[in-house]
Scaffold this active site. Structure first.
Site, PDB file in Angstrom:
ATOM      1  N   GLY A  73       0.992  -1.278  -0.102  1.00  0.00           N
ATOM      2  CA  GLY A  73      -0.051  -0.045  -0.078  1.00  0.00           C
ATOM      3  C   GLY A  73       0.876   1.282   0.041  1.00  0.00           C
ATOM      4  O   GLY A  73       0.127   2.467  -0.154  1.00  0.00           O
ATOM      5  N   HIS A  74       2.078   1.209  -0.189  1.00  0.00           N
ATOM      6  CA  HIS A  74       2.977   2.436   0.299  1.00  0.00           C
ATOM      7  C   HIS A  74       4.288   2.404  -0.922  1.00  0.00           C
ATOM      8  O   HIS A  74       5.331   1.941  -0.431  1.00  0.00           O
ATOM      9  CB  HIS A  74       3.472   2.340   1.608  1.00  0.00           C
ATOM     10  CG  HIS A  74       4.289   3.984   1.733  1.00  0.00           C
ATOM     11  ND1 HIS A  74       5.340   4.169   1.641  1.00  0.00           N
ATOM     12  CD2 HIS A  74       3.413   4.988   2.332  1.00  0.00           C
ATOM     13  CE1 HIS A  74       5.415   5.628   2.235  1.00  0.00           C
ATOM     14  NE2 HIS A  74       4.390   5.886   2.519  1.00  0.00           N
ATOM     15  N   PHE A  75       4.001   2.593  -1.819  1.00  0.00           N
ATOM     16  CA  PHE A  75       3.098   2.719  -2.915  1.00  0.00           C
ATOM     17  C   PHE A  75       3.092   1.823  -3.936  1.00  0.00           C
ATOM     18  O   PHE A  75       4.155   1.434  -4.672  1.00  0.00           O
ATOM     19  CB  PHE A  75       3.235   4.127  -3.500  1.00  0.00           C
ATOM     20  CG  PHE A  75       3.362   5.064  -2.561  1.00  0.00           C
ATOM     21  CD1 PHE A  75       2.156   5.814  -1.720  1.00  0.00           C
ATOM     22  CD2 PHE A  75       4.589   5.773  -2.134  1.00  0.00           C
ATOM     23  CE1 PHE A  75       2.077   6.911  -0.872  1.00  0.00           C
ATOM     24  CE2 PHE A  75       4.623   6.859  -1.166  1.00  0.00           C
ATOM     25  CZ  PHE A  75       3.367   7.403  -0.634  1.00  0.00           C
TER      26      PHE A  75
END
Length: 142
Positions: free
Chosen positions: A49-51
């Site tokens: 999720g990052h990124f």
């Protein structure tokens, strides 16, 4: 040099997977400094999720890895064995670069002040000799 493998680090720090962010310690002097490494893999959960389009290790996790490195120096002192080092503050923190999958991050924290259970460490994370994060980290041993 005083080297520690992951099992020896786990004898000093209370952190465990997935929050133990040190892979090994290259050198340390109890109460003075520690130099550790984090080998960053694309398999790290935070990259999902990052990124997703450009995976970058979150800066706060780099600061935490620096704090864990400093905790090795502090908690390896005989009088602090079995205790926990807590964050008391973060100051002068600067993010100067990014950490990506495949990077080997050098984490160095030097203890610059101590008074009772409180102290301050000067911390620098670097990749291939380039500083990516620097900060002063205050800790409280409890």
């Amino acid at each position: 040099m005083n080297r520690l493998n992951i099992q020896q680090i786990k004898e000093i720090l209370p952190h465990r997977y997935p929050f133990l962010l040190l892979d090994y310690v290259e050198d340390y002097q109890p109460g003075e400094y520690a130099v550790g490494y984090k080998c960053v893999s694309y398999g790290e959960g935070f990259f999902r999720g990052h990124f997703p389009e450009e995976p970058v290790m979150p800066g706060v996790l780099t600061v935490e890895a620096l704090a864990q490195t400093g905790a090795v120096a502090i908690l390896s002192c005989e009088e602090n064995q079995g205790k926990t080092a807590y964050f008391g503050g973060i100051s002068k923190c600067r993010f100067k670069g990014k950490i990506s999958p495949g990077d080997k991050v050098r984490l160095e924290t030097r203890i610059i002040r101590k008074k009772g259970p409180v102290g301050v460490g000067e911390a620098v994370a670097s990749v291939e000799g380039k500083t990516v994060v620097s900060a002063e980290l205050t800790f409280i041993v409890g």
